[in-house]
Design an enzyme around this catalytic site. Structure first.
Site, PDB file in Angstrom:
ATOM      1  N   GLU A  24       0.834  -1.201   0.000  1.00 48.57           N
ATOM      2  CA  GLU A  24       0.000   0.000   0.000  1.00 48.57           C
ATOM      3  C   GLU A  24       0.867   1.249   0.000  1.00 48.57           C
ATOM      4  OE1 GLU A  24      -3.306  -2.309   2.804  1.00 48.57           O
ATOM      5  OE2 GLU A  24      -2.119  -0.638   3.613  1.00 48.57           O
ATOM      6  N   GLU A  73      -2.125 -11.244  -4.661  1.00 42.22           N
ATOM      7  CA  GLU A  73      -2.195 -12.127  -5.826  1.00 42.22           C
ATOM      8  C   GLU A  73      -1.628 -11.448  -7.069  1.00 42.22           C
ATOM      9  OE1 GLU A  73      -5.382 -13.510  -2.973  1.00 42.22           O
ATOM     10  OE2 GLU A  73      -4.574 -11.589  -3.628  1.00 42.22           O
ATOM     11  N   CYS A  89      -9.914 -11.335  -2.946  1.00 43.31           N
ATOM     12  CA  CYS A  89     -11.018 -10.430  -3.241  1.00 43.31           C
ATOM     13  C   CYS A  89     -11.465 -10.644  -4.686  1.00 43.31           C
ATOM     14  CB  CYS A  89     -10.594  -8.981  -3.018  1.00 43.31           C
ATOM     15  SG  CYS A  89      -9.378  -8.378  -4.217  1.00 43.31           S
ATOM     16  N   CYS A 113      -8.891  -9.767  -7.382  1.00 49.12           N
ATOM     17  CA  CYS A 113      -7.824 -10.734  -7.654  1.00 49.12           C
ATOM     18  C   CYS A 113      -8.347 -11.994  -8.333  1.00 49.12           C
ATOM     19  CB  CYS A 113      -7.101 -11.083  -6.361  1.00 49.12           C
ATOM     20  SG  CYS A 113      -6.139  -9.701  -5.707  1.00 49.12           S
TER      21      CYS A 113
END
EC number: 3.5.4.5
Length: 301
Positions: free
Chosen positions: A66, A79, A104, A107
């Site tokens: 991030e 991923e 998620c 991904c």
């Protein structure tokens, strides 16, 4: 194996598995928790790690990354990191992966760019994640990725069946004319970066927009990193070229901060309908304000 690297060679993986009395596939979940410490999550503080087994027998790691002070879409999902790590190391297929939390939707969609994606086997190590009751795990607890995205949209809907997909060989036949440079001056260092970025752009996977691009980075020790743009049929899950190069930096840069990145080159088509320059500049200016950023335009030979 106490401090796993982002790529574990097949012989090392086999040796570690033998010592533990397990198969290489069964080894994957045991590497997830230690790999979580490699994540860079100053915003969420939620570390995700994924450990994958390629067709070569090598093991690859991925973590989430991030960037504070930037929109969240600049983030790198674990991923995405894994798939980028596979491409950077010439791996042709992902067979199995274990991940600390359920992927998620972003991904699950990005993984569809791998050939035969529904047949990739996945294991979620978080005990709080329960698999779909209609999905049958194999003897090692792995499920088909297809069970996580049963009605998928992917390259099969937009590309010919023989079109090379994400982990397969690409050559975009791009060249650069020195007249296309939009920067002043050209030292030996910048020439090397330009060639590295061009080589990256030639490996870019952009079958939907036809706008390949590549990035090279150099740190304060002169070490060079590279990455290329990788598209998703769903567009938004696509992986930017700077993020891809930052995967190389995180994996091979010794754990240093981004301020150590002192130079960057982007190569893309001047008339591209999908351009990376502005978002690349924003990302680099934010994470490494002193980084010298140059753009070169390429053309298809």
């Amino acid at each position: 194996m106490d401090k796993p690297s982002f790529v574990i060679q097949s012989k090392e993986a086999e040796s570690a598995a033998k010592q533990l009395g397990v198969s290489v596939i069964q080894l994957l979940p045991s590497l997830v928790k230690p790999a979580q410490s490699y994540a860079r999550t100053p915003i969420s503080k939620f570390n995700v790690a994924v450990v994958g087994l390629g067709s070569s027998g090598r093991i690859f790691l991925g973590v989430n990354v991030e960037f504070p002070n930037l929109p969240l879409h600049h983030s790198i999902h674990a991923e995405q990191f894994l798939v980028t790590n596979l491409t950077l190391n010439g791996e042709r297929h992902l067979n199995f992966f274990a991940v600390s939390a359920a992927p998620c939707g972003h991904c699950r969609q990005f993984l569809q760019e791998i050939r035969d994606a529904p047949e990739i086997k996945i294991l979620i190590t978080d005990p709080n994640n329960s698999a779909d009751s209609d999905s049958a795990a194999d003897s090692d607890g792995f499920l088909r990725l297809g069970s996580f995205l049963p009605h998928r949209f992917g390259p099969d809907d937009l590309l010919g069946k023989d079109h090379p997909l994400l982990l397969e060989s690409h050559d975009n036949h791009l060249k650069i004319s020195d007249l296309d440079s939009i920067c002043n001056g050209n030292t030996d260092s910048s020439a090397d970066l330009k060639q590295t970025a061009l080589a990256a752009a030639n490996r870019s996977y952009a079958p939907y927009s036809l706008c390949p691009s590549g990035v090279s980075l150099v740190d304060c020790d002169g070490k060079v990193y590279r990455g290329w743009y990788m598209e998703s049929a769903a567009y938004n899950p696509s992986m930017g070229p700077v993020q891809a190069a930052l995967v190389d930096y995180v994996a091979n840069g010794g754990g240093g901060g981004y301020e150590r990145i002192v130079g960057a080159v982007l190569v893309e088509k001047e008339d591209a309908v999908v351009r990376q320059e502005h978002t690349a500049r924003l990302l680099l200016e934010t994470i490494s304000p002193k980084c010298e950023f140059k753009v070169f335009h390429c053309y298809e030979a």
